[in-house]
Design a protein around this motif. Sequence first.
Motif, PDB file in Angstrom:
ATOM      1  N   HIS A 407       0.827  -1.220   0.000  1.00 50.72           N
ATOM      2  CA  HIS A 407       0.000   0.000   0.000  1.00 50.72           C
ATOM      3  C   HIS A 407       0.857   1.265   0.000  1.00 50.72           C
ATOM      4  O   HIS A 407       0.533   2.229  -0.695  1.00 50.72           O
ATOM      5  CB  HIS A 407      -0.929   0.002   1.212  1.00 50.72           C
ATOM      6  CG  HIS A 407      -1.831   1.203   1.273  1.00 50.72           C
ATOM      7  ND1 HIS A 407      -3.046   1.241   0.620  1.00 50.72           N
ATOM      8  CD2 HIS A 407      -1.686   2.410   1.887  1.00 50.72           C
ATOM      9  CE1 HIS A 407      -3.608   2.422   0.830  1.00 50.72           C
ATOM     10  NE2 HIS A 407      -2.820   3.147   1.611  1.00 50.72           N
ATOM     11  N   PHE A 408       1.948   1.264   0.793  1.00 53.23           N
ATOM     12  CA  PHE A 408       2.756   2.475   0.955  1.00 53.23           C
ATOM     13  C   PHE A 408       4.031   2.448   0.104  1.00 53.23           C
ATOM     14  O   PHE A 408       4.978   3.175   0.386  1.00 53.23           O
ATOM     15  CB  PHE A 408       3.144   2.660   2.425  1.00 53.23           C
ATOM     16  CG  PHE A 408       1.991   2.998   3.323  1.00 53.23           C
ATOM     17  CD1 PHE A 408       1.466   4.279   3.339  1.00 53.23           C
ATOM     18  CD2 PHE A 408       1.434   2.041   4.155  1.00 53.23           C
ATOM     19  CE1 PHE A 408       0.403   4.606   4.188  1.00 53.23           C
ATOM     20  CE2 PHE A 408       0.371   2.342   4.997  1.00 53.23           C
ATOM     21  CZ  PHE A 408      -0.150   3.633   5.008  1.00 53.23           C
ATOM     22  N   LYS A 409       4.072   1.623  -0.899  1.00 57.02           N
ATOM     23  CA  LYS A 409       5.275   1.485  -1.722  1.00 57.02           C
ATOM     24  C   LYS A 409       5.735   2.841  -2.254  1.00 57.02           C
ATOM     25  O   LYS A 409       4.951   3.607  -2.817  1.00 57.02           O
ATOM     26  CB  LYS A 409       5.005   0.535  -2.896  1.00 57.02           C
ATOM     27  CG  LYS A 409       6.248   0.221  -3.711  1.00 57.02           C
ATOM     28  CD  LYS A 409       5.951  -0.801  -4.788  1.00 57.02           C
ATOM     29  CE  LYS A 409       7.216  -1.141  -5.581  1.00 57.02           C
ATOM     30  NZ  LYS A 409       6.933  -2.154  -6.644  1.00 57.02           N
ATOM     31  N   GLY A 410       7.029   3.151  -2.067  1.00 57.65           N
ATOM     32  CA  GLY A 410       7.591   4.420  -2.528  1.00 57.65           C
ATOM     33  C   GLY A 410       7.404   5.569  -1.568  1.00 57.65           C
ATOM     34  O   GLY A 410       7.903   6.663  -1.807  1.00 57.65           O
ATOM     35  N   SER A 411       6.695   5.348  -0.447  1.00 59.57           N
ATOM     36  CA  SER A 411       6.481   6.415   0.526  1.00 59.57           C
ATOM     37  C   SER A 411       7.760   6.698   1.300  1.00 59.57           C
ATOM     38  O   SER A 411       8.556   5.800   1.577  1.00 59.57           O
ATOM     39  CB  SER A 411       5.365   6.023   1.490  1.00 59.57           C
ATOM     40  OG  SER A 411       5.251   6.960   2.535  1.00 59.57           O
ATOM     41  N   ASN A 412       7.965   7.969   1.664  1.00 58.58           N
ATOM     42  CA  ASN A 412       9.162   8.315   2.442  1.00 58.58           C
ATOM     43  C   ASN A 412       8.857   8.471   3.930  1.00 58.58           C
ATOM     44  O   ASN A 412       9.680   9.018   4.668  1.00 58.58           O
ATOM     45  CB  ASN A 412       9.806   9.594   1.902  1.00 58.58           C
ATOM     46  CG  ASN A 412       8.835  10.771   1.873  1.00 58.58           C
ATOM     47  OD1 ASN A 412       7.811  10.756   2.551  1.00 58.58           O
ATOM     48  ND2 ASN A 412       9.137  11.780   1.081  1.00 58.58           N
ATOM     49  N   ASP A 413       7.681   8.026   4.359  1.00 61.40           N
ATOM     50  CA  ASP A 413       7.408   8.068   5.794  1.00 61.40           C
ATOM     51  C   ASP A 413       6.830   6.753   6.318  1.00 61.40           C
ATOM     52  O   ASP A 413       6.268   6.710   7.411  1.00 61.40           O
ATOM     53  CB  ASP A 413       6.468   9.238   6.137  1.00 61.40           C
ATOM     54  CG  ASP A 413       5.131   9.156   5.415  1.00 61.40           C
ATOM     55  OD1 ASP A 413       4.929   8.190   4.656  1.00 61.40           O
ATOM     56  OD2 ASP A 413       4.303  10.075   5.593  1.00 61.40           O
ATOM     57  N   VAL A 414       6.980   5.690   5.529  1.00 61.49           N
ATOM     58  CA  VAL A 414       6.574   4.360   5.981  1.00 61.49           C
ATOM     59  C   VAL A 414       7.644   3.353   5.568  1.00 61.49           C
ATOM     60  O   VAL A 414       8.034   3.313   4.392  1.00 61.49           O
ATOM     61  CB  VAL A 414       5.214   3.935   5.389  1.00 61.49           C
ATOM     62  CG1 VAL A 414       4.874   2.508   5.833  1.00 61.49           C
ATOM     63  CG2 VAL A 414       4.106   4.896   5.816  1.00 61.49           C
TER      64      VAL A 414
END
Length: 439
Positions: A407-414
């Motif tokens: 779901h959070f792929k590529g996120s910089n806070d997960v």
Amino acid sequence: MGLRDDLERYREVGEARRQDLSEFIQYGDLGQSLPEEVRIPIKIVDLPEFAYDRLDQGGVGQGQGGTPDVGDPVGQPQPQPGDGDGEEGQAGEEGADHEYYEMDPEEFAQELDEELGLTLEPKGKRVIEEKEGDYTDITRTGPASTLDFEHLFKEGLKRKLAMDFDGSYVREALRVEGWGPDEVFAWAREKNMPVSRAWIVDAASEIPETERDRWASIEEMEAEVEEETPIQRIRREGLRQIPFRREDERFRYPEIVEEREKNVVVVNIRDVSGSMREKKRELVERTFTPLDWYLTGKYDNAEFVYIAHDAEAWEVEREEFFGIRSGGGTRISSAYELAKELLEEYPWSEWNRYVFAAGDSENSSNDTEERVIPLMEEIPANLHAYVETQPSGNAINATHADEVERHFKGSNDVAVAYVTGPDDVVDAIYTILSTEDNE
């Protein structure tokens, strides 16, 4: 070099040979450390000491009852201080004080940064003081002591250069045959000379009649006479006067600098359900404990919240966090619901926040997608992280980490990390700490 220097040198050697930080995190005894004191084992260090050969009793005057005659039996050597188990304070125990190298969390964070190549820079949030900084801001009014003379001088100099002209050059134009003030003024305007008609009239009255036909045309005059620029004239004559004006005045005043305290609250969440057996719990401890030390060392003020959960969640003290076990099922969203409630005491505008959760990725049906992920999106934080601990690899129903990562792929806070054994712990810590965007 004296004995004291030798001892100091050996201490330095011991510190240099302390257990490798990564090895300590993966396999060391973390329980020897305290929240404010990290104790790293030293691999090999022996301080110098005097030692006697227990079998050698030769030498003049060392026999018992005087020097023995030839053929007399020689007795067994007598025990020397420090032999056997010894008593407290005897030789051989000096190295005990050097079994650990002690560092505070700040030094630990610095060393971990160097070892893993981390670049985390804490953000200050809560304003604790406002003070005057450098005098870099400018205003139109102020006390004379703060007058920005450099600005005043530059503005005056620009005005002088804009207003100045070569008076001798204009006078030569008045010596063109048939030219009077009107013709010269029109010519000066074409050449953008800042000269007034009144000045030209006054200059014309000073030129004798016999000199008013020196040049047959203006073209001849321009070819024979070179105009001097204001810069050339200043270099030749110097700068005697600058036309300052009040509108040129600027006054310096200090910028107001806000000093911000770097505060952080770390929420540690752990699954304590029946499936979280001893090896899984140990991997959580090996991952979370260095993270706590690291963030304590990075921030001015660090507070920690510990949440245990099975199907329900409750707050616990740090001492019970890693050891507690329950026989219930698992509903991870219960921990995030409690975290959201507890974080209300730490406003996002004033506190940096980290929410770290760990478990074996086993969760009740649809809880991750329907409750956990929305709650993670609702809770503002520098970083959300989930650590999956599965010593035997993924179980069939261990899907929580994969769902969060997808779901959070590529996120910089997960961040999502997978730990199957101690060898994975350092990589997991790097994955977590290197994910946060510092911009």
